[in-house]
Scaffold this active site. Structure first.
Site, mmCIF file in Angstrom:
data_model
loop_
_atom_site.group_PDB
_atom_site.id
_atom_site.type_symbol
_atom_site.label_atom_id
_atom_site.label_comp_id
_atom_site.label_asym_id
_atom_site.label_seq_id
_atom_site.Cartn_x
_atom_site.Cartn_y
_atom_site.Cartn_z
ATOM 1 N N LYS A 32 0.878 -1.284 -0.032
ATOM 2 C CA LYS A 32 0.153 -0.121 0.044
ATOM 3 C C LYS A 32 0.911 1.304 -0.124
ATOM 4 C CE LYS A 32 -1.172 0.884 4.887
ATOM 5 N NZ LYS A 32 -2.069 1.309 6.009
ATOM 6 N N ASP A 33 2.252 0.966 0.206
ATOM 7 C CA ASP A 33 3.106 2.385 0.355
ATOM 8 C C ASP A 33 3.597 2.558 -1.175
ATOM 9 O OD1 ASP A 33 2.664 2.742 2.917
ATOM 10 O OD2 ASP A 33 4.486 1.571 3.691
ATOM 11 N N ARG A 83 -8.878 8.151 4.350
ATOM 12 C CA ARG A 83 -9.774 6.971 4.268
ATOM 13 C C ARG A 83 -10.638 6.528 5.260
ATOM 14 N NH1 ARG A 83 -9.119 1.746 4.841
ATOM 15 N NH2 ARG A 83 -7.135 2.103 5.736
ATOM 16 N N ARG A 84 -9.810 6.154 6.205
ATOM 17 C CA ARG A 84 -10.404 5.707 7.676
ATOM 18 C C ARG A 84 -11.373 6.839 7.874
ATOM 19 N NH1 ARG A 84 -4.612 3.418 9.541
ATOM 20 N NH2 ARG A 84 -4.703 1.444 8.665
ATOM 21 N N ARG A 101 0.235 10.675 14.256
ATOM 22 C CA ARG A 101 1.277 10.195 13.472
ATOM 23 C C ARG A 101 2.367 9.456 14.188
ATOM 24 N NH1 ARG A 101 0.208 11.821 8.153
ATOM 25 N NH2 ARG A 101 -1.573 13.400 8.386
ATOM 26 N N ARG A 107 2.489 5.317 17.859
ATOM 27 C CA ARG A 107 1.086 5.526 18.152
ATOM 28 C C ARG A 107 0.423 4.894 19.341
ATOM 29 N NH1 ARG A 107 -1.282 5.526 11.822
ATOM 30 N NH2 ARG A 107 0.849 6.461 11.032
ATOM 31 N N CYS A 195 -2.280 8.941 -1.341
ATOM 32 C CA CYS A 195 -2.672 8.898 0.102
ATOM 33 C C CYS A 195 -3.245 10.216 0.337
ATOM 34 C CB CYS A 195 -1.095 9.012 0.757
ATOM 35 S SG CYS A 195 -0.402 7.527 0.672
#
Length: 290
Positions: A32-33, A83-84, A101, A107, A195
């Site tokens: 996904k990166d 997105r979330r 972040r 986190r 992103c």
């Protein structure tokens, strides 16, 4: 020699430079990166069997036993993902969402050691790879939050001209994951997403059919478009050295890969015909202005 990365912005360029200079022969990324268009001379030589691609809720210790549904009004949820946030704001209007972040360690520390957040949302796959399954309080299904393109899959990036290395890593391809991720990446590329905009997907392979659900959202989730399409993925002749959205899947049937790529494009075009570009343009402008 391979290297593993987590924070795309810092390391991707550095690692690709090492690949270019022949200092390393392959680089392991979270798929996904990786952008849907890779720099010239590079390709994804293997996409490994996907972990659980869904998002997970990690609760502050004081909220153990609760879920997003049962958290008190105005509880603050941490996520760095547009997105979330877009999907969850719509689904759980009683909650507030704030940026958080840093890598997973950072986190979790911010969650546990302060009272700023009632919970944070992270990729289930990342937590599992770090051995932190026990922190997962809730897995969010597609009806709550669809996942990011490529989420949960690892990709091995190599030099496109290195036929020996390509051949060596191609045995690591997981066919279902490859087809799902080609469809997802083609969908995202056609939407010109990244992103900085809320784009989400859900895919599955069942009875020789590949199903792709894709959606775009406004930043607050109030405006959205979501559709599902499917295609037949038949096993035919093996493909040779063709790149599709950055992926070279040697030893896998070409027609099935073509069908997966076309599915992503067709679904994106359907959403674009219904106004997806306008939603994403506004989301991008608002995000850039923040």
């Amino acid at each position: 020699m391979g290297l593993t990365i987590g924070e795309k912005s810092l390391f991707t360029k550095e690692l690709e430079t090492a690949l270019e200079k022949n200092e390393v022969d392959l680089v392991v990324h979270s798929l996904k990166d990786l952008p849907t268009t890779l720099p010239p001379g590079f390709t994804i030589g293997a996409v490994l069997k996907r972990e659980n691609p869904h998002d997970a809720v990690v609760l502050h210790p004081k909220n153990m036993g609760k879920s997003l549904d049962t958290l008190p009004d105005k509880s603050v949820i941490g996520t760095s993902s547009l997105r979330r946030a877009a999907q969850l704001k719509k689904r759980f209007p009683h909650l507030e969402f704030k940026d958080i972040r840093g890598n997973l360690n950072t986190r979790l520390k911010k969650l546990d050691e302060k009272d700023d957040f009632s919970a944070i949302i992270l990729a289930a796959a990342g937590l599992r790879r770090m051995g932190w399954d026990s922190r997962v309080s809730q897995i969010l299904g597609p009806e709550d939050c669809m996942y990011a393109v490529g989420q949960g899959a690892l990709a091995i990036e190599v030099r496109a001209r290195d036929e020996d290395i390509l051949e060596m890593v191609s045995v690591l391809h997981d066919p279902n994951t490859v087809l799902r991720c080609i469809a997802e990446r083609a969908f995202l590329r056609r939407l010109e997403g990244g992103c900085s905009v809320p784009v989400a997907v859900h895919t599955e392979v069942k009875d020789s059919q590949l199903y792709l659900t894709g959606a775009v959202y406004s930043l607050d989730g109030s405006d959205s478009l979501k559709e599902t399409m499917q295609t037949s993925i038949v096993e035919e002749q093996v493909d040779e050295r063709v790149q599709r959205v950055g992926v070279t899947a040697n030893n896998m049937p070409g027609p099935a890969q073509d069908a997966a790529e076309k599915l992503g494009l067709d679904l994106a075009n359907l959403l674009l015909s219904k106004g997806a570009k306008e939603i994403l343009t506004v989301a991008r402008q608002l995000n850039d202005a923040r």
